[in-house]
Design a protein around this motif. Structure first.
Motif, PDB file in Angstrom:
ATOM      1  N   ARG A  79      -6.977   0.511   2.440  1.00 33.72           N
ATOM      2  CA  ARG A  79      -8.267  -0.198   2.359  1.00 33.72           C
ATOM      3  C   ARG A  79      -8.380  -0.980   1.052  1.00 33.72           C
ATOM      4  O   ARG A  79      -8.831  -2.127   1.037  1.00 33.72           O
ATOM      5  CB  ARG A  79      -9.428   0.788   2.489  1.00 33.72           C
ATOM      6  CG  ARG A  79      -9.664   1.265   3.890  1.00 33.72           C
ATOM      7  CD  ARG A  79     -10.933   2.115   4.000  1.00 33.72           C
ATOM      8  NE  ARG A  79     -10.908   2.869   5.214  1.00 33.72           N
ATOM      9  CZ  ARG A  79     -10.448   4.112   5.337  1.00 33.72           C
ATOM     10  NH1 ARG A  79      -9.983   4.774   4.286  1.00 33.72           N
ATOM     11  NH2 ARG A  79     -10.450   4.719   6.510  1.00 33.72           N
ATOM     12  N   SER A  80      -7.963  -0.372  -0.033  1.00 37.81           N
ATOM     13  CA  SER A  80      -8.002  -1.041  -1.341  1.00 37.81           C
ATOM     14  C   SER A  80      -7.087  -2.267  -1.354  1.00 37.81           C
ATOM     15  O   SER A  80      -7.443  -3.320  -1.889  1.00 37.81           O
ATOM     16  CB  SER A  80      -7.588  -0.056  -2.431  1.00 37.81           C
ATOM     17  OG  SER A  80      -7.427  -0.704  -3.665  1.00 37.81           O
ATOM     18  N   THR A  81      -5.932  -2.140  -0.749  1.00 39.81           N
ATOM     19  CA  THR A  81      -4.979  -3.259  -0.710  1.00 39.81           C
ATOM     20  C   THR A  81      -5.530  -4.389   0.165  1.00 39.81           C
ATOM     21  O   THR A  81      -5.397  -5.570  -0.179  1.00 39.81           O
ATOM     22  CB  THR A  81      -3.612  -2.780  -0.206  1.00 39.81           C
ATOM     23  OG1 THR A  81      -3.183  -1.686  -1.028  1.00 39.81           O
ATOM     24  CG2 THR A  81      -2.573  -3.878  -0.261  1.00 39.81           C
ATOM     25  N   ALA A  92       0.836  -1.212   0.000  1.00 38.97           N
ATOM     26  CA  ALA A  92       0.000   0.000   0.000  1.00 38.97           C
ATOM     27  C   ALA A  92       0.866   1.255   0.000  1.00 38.97           C
ATOM     28  O   ALA A  92       0.582   2.211  -0.729  1.00 38.97           O
ATOM     29  CB  ALA A  92      -0.935  -0.006   1.210  1.00 38.97           C
ATOM     30  N   ARG A 107       2.298   1.778  -3.404  1.00 36.73           N
ATOM     31  CA  ARG A 107       1.242   2.255  -4.305  1.00 36.73           C
ATOM     32  C   ARG A 107       0.936   3.727  -4.048  1.00 36.73           C
ATOM     33  O   ARG A 107       0.750   4.506  -4.983  1.00 36.73           O
ATOM     34  CB  ARG A 107      -0.044   1.439  -4.127  1.00 36.73           C
ATOM     35  CG  ARG A 107      -0.040   0.119  -4.844  1.00 36.73           C
ATOM     36  CD  ARG A 107      -1.377  -0.604  -4.742  1.00 36.73           C
ATOM     37  NE  ARG A 107      -2.503   0.240  -5.085  1.00 36.73           N
ATOM     38  CZ  ARG A 107      -3.721   0.069  -4.590  1.00 36.73           C
ATOM     39  NH1 ARG A 107      -3.983  -0.880  -3.720  1.00 36.73           N
ATOM     40  NH2 ARG A 107      -4.710   0.865  -4.951  1.00 36.73           N
ATOM     41  N   TRP A 108       0.871   4.100  -2.763  1.00 32.03           N
ATOM     42  CA  TRP A 108       0.554   5.478  -2.392  1.00 32.03           C
ATOM     43  C   TRP A 108       1.580   6.450  -2.965  1.00 32.03           C
ATOM     44  O   TRP A 108       1.239   7.549  -3.400  1.00 32.03           O
ATOM     45  CB  TRP A 108       0.490   5.582  -0.872  1.00 32.03           C
ATOM     46  CG  TRP A 108       0.268   6.953  -0.325  1.00 32.03           C
ATOM     47  CD1 TRP A 108      -0.864   7.718  -0.446  1.00 32.03           C
ATOM     48  CD2 TRP A 108       1.197   7.724   0.452  1.00 32.03           C
ATOM     49  NE1 TRP A 108      -0.693   8.915   0.222  1.00 32.03           N
ATOM     50  CE2 TRP A 108       0.564   8.936   0.777  1.00 32.03           C
ATOM     51  CE3 TRP A 108       2.488   7.493   0.913  1.00 32.03           C
ATOM     52  CZ2 TRP A 108       1.192   9.921   1.538  1.00 32.03           C
ATOM     53  CZ3 TRP A 108       3.105   8.469   1.672  1.00 32.03           C
ATOM     54  CH2 TRP A 108       2.455   9.663   1.967  1.00 32.03           C
ATOM     55  N   GLU A 139       0.634   7.198  -6.550  1.00 31.60           N
ATOM     56  CA  GLU A 139      -0.717   7.727  -6.769  1.00 31.60           C
ATOM     57  C   GLU A 139      -0.677   9.253  -6.847  1.00 31.60           C
ATOM     58  O   GLU A 139       0.245   9.879  -6.326  1.00 31.60           O
ATOM     59  CB  GLU A 139      -1.638   7.312  -5.612  1.00 31.60           C
ATOM     60  CG  GLU A 139      -1.965   5.842  -5.554  1.00 31.60           C
ATOM     61  CD  GLU A 139      -2.962   5.405  -6.604  1.00 31.60           C
ATOM     62  OE1 GLU A 139      -3.650   6.255  -7.200  1.00 31.60           O
ATOM     63  OE2 GLU A 139      -3.054   4.187  -6.820  1.00 31.60           O
ATOM     64  N   LYS A 150      -8.664  -5.003   0.580  1.00 34.06           N
ATOM     65  CA  LYS A 150      -9.741  -5.593  -0.211  1.00 34.06           C
ATOM     66  C   LYS A 150      -9.153  -6.549  -1.262  1.00 34.06           C
ATOM     67  O   LYS A 150      -9.714  -7.633  -1.495  1.00 34.06           O
ATOM     68  CB  LYS A 150     -10.551  -4.487  -0.886  1.00 34.06           C
ATOM     69  CG  LYS A 150     -11.779  -4.978  -1.616  1.00 34.06           C
ATOM     70  CD  LYS A 150     -12.603  -3.833  -2.160  1.00 34.06           C
ATOM     71  CE  LYS A 150     -13.804  -4.361  -2.903  1.00 34.06           C
ATOM     72  NZ  LYS A 150     -14.619  -3.283  -3.450  1.00 34.06           N
ATOM     73  N   THR A 151      -8.060  -6.157  -1.878  1.00 34.01           N
ATOM     74  CA  THR A 151      -7.398  -7.030  -2.857  1.00 34.01           C
ATOM     75  C   THR A 151      -6.950  -8.321  -2.178  1.00 34.01           C
ATOM     76  O   THR A 151      -7.124  -9.425  -2.722  1.00 34.01           O
ATOM     77  CB  THR A 151      -6.187  -6.308  -3.493  1.00 34.01           C
ATOM     78  OG1 THR A 151      -6.666  -5.151  -4.170  1.00 34.01           O
ATOM     79  CG2 THR A 151      -5.442  -7.211  -4.459  1.00 34.01           C
ATOM     80  N   ASP A 166      -7.029   5.260   1.991  1.00 29.50           N
ATOM     81  CA  ASP A 166      -7.812   4.664   0.903  1.00 29.50           C
ATOM     82  C   ASP A 166      -7.007   3.591   0.172  1.00 29.50           C
ATOM     83  O   ASP A 166      -7.551   2.558  -0.224  1.00 29.50           O
ATOM     84  CB  ASP A 166      -8.264   5.747  -0.079  1.00 29.50           C
ATOM     85  CG  ASP A 166      -9.263   6.709   0.552  1.00 29.50           C
ATOM     86  OD1 ASP A 166      -9.936   6.326   1.538  1.00 29.50           O
ATOM     87  OD2 ASP A 166      -9.370   7.846   0.059  1.00 29.50           O
ATOM     88  N   VAL A 167      -5.721   3.820   0.010  1.00 27.09           N
ATOM     89  CA  VAL A 167      -4.868   2.829  -0.653  1.00 27.09           C
ATOM     90  C   VAL A 167      -4.735   1.589   0.235  1.00 27.09           C
ATOM     91  O   VAL A 167      -4.771   0.461  -0.258  1.00 27.09           O
ATOM     92  CB  VAL A 167      -3.482   3.423  -0.997  1.00 27.09           C
ATOM     93  CG1 VAL A 167      -2.585   2.378  -1.647  1.00 27.09           C
ATOM     94  CG2 VAL A 167      -3.624   4.631  -1.912  1.00 27.09           C
TER      95      VAL A 167
END
Length: 187
Positions: A176-178, A158, A161-162, A165, A180-181, A173-174
């Motif tokens: 949470r997305s990670t 994450a 990724r952040w 971005e 979820k992945t 948010d990143v």
């Protein structure tokens, strides 16, 4: 700049980052950093143990913040839910932190094997602390180790990724997305 100017640690960090970008980590000395920040080498050592620590100062506070969030997770939380709470709490640590500095820091670390090794040690220490926190919650050792390792992997992915971005994207948010992945991968 006079040697009495406030925020010597901040000036030292900024000077180090500029010099690391210009000369590389290995081509920069403590004396160079101190001179660029307008302080003495002695002042440098009041704030940092060595030139690596300019990049890693604050790691202990992040670790403590995450371990506290893990401990404060609801007692009914699963081990992975507790670790997810710790990883999400790291977003609070980065609130207000300049992403540009994090990007420059990551570039210096990526370019220097000695620093990549130090970063891996930092992640291993975080994993050990999260594992201990889970053990303190009564989680079985193998489950605690797996959940902690997974949480640190989520944090690392994450964070990376952040960094790429757009600035408008929040690290929470990143994360949470990670998460979820990860959930999709393990379903």
């Amino acid at each position: 700049m006079g040697r009495w100017e406030p925020d010597a640690a901040g000036r030292l960090r900024e000077a180090a980052m500029a010099l690391y970008a210009e000369r590389g980590f290995d081509g920069t000395t403590v004396a160079d950093i101190a001179d660029a920040a307008g302080v003495t080498a002695r002042t440098f050592f009041r704030h940092f143990a060595d030139k690596r620590e300019v990049l890693f100062a604050g790691s202990e506070q992040l670790e403590q913040h995450m371990v506290l969030a893990l401990a404060e997770a609801p007692t009914e939380a699963t081990p992975m839910e507790a670790v997810a709470a710790a990883v999400l709490a790291s977003a609070e640590f980065f609130d207000g932190m300049r992403r540009d500095y994090s990007r420059r820091r990551a570039a210096v670390i990526t370019a220097t094997p000695e620093l990549r090794e130090r970063e891996l040690i930092k992640m291993a220490t975080l994993t050990s602390s999260l594992t201990k926190g889970l053990l303190d919650r009564g989680v079985a050792p193998d489950v605690a180790a797996l959940a902690a390792e997974t949480g640190v992997a989520v944090f690392r992915v994450a964070f990376e990724r952040w960094l790429v971005e757009p600035d408008s994207v929040l690290i929470a948010d990143v994360i949470r997305s990670t998460l979820k992945t990860l959930s999709g991968l393990t379903a």
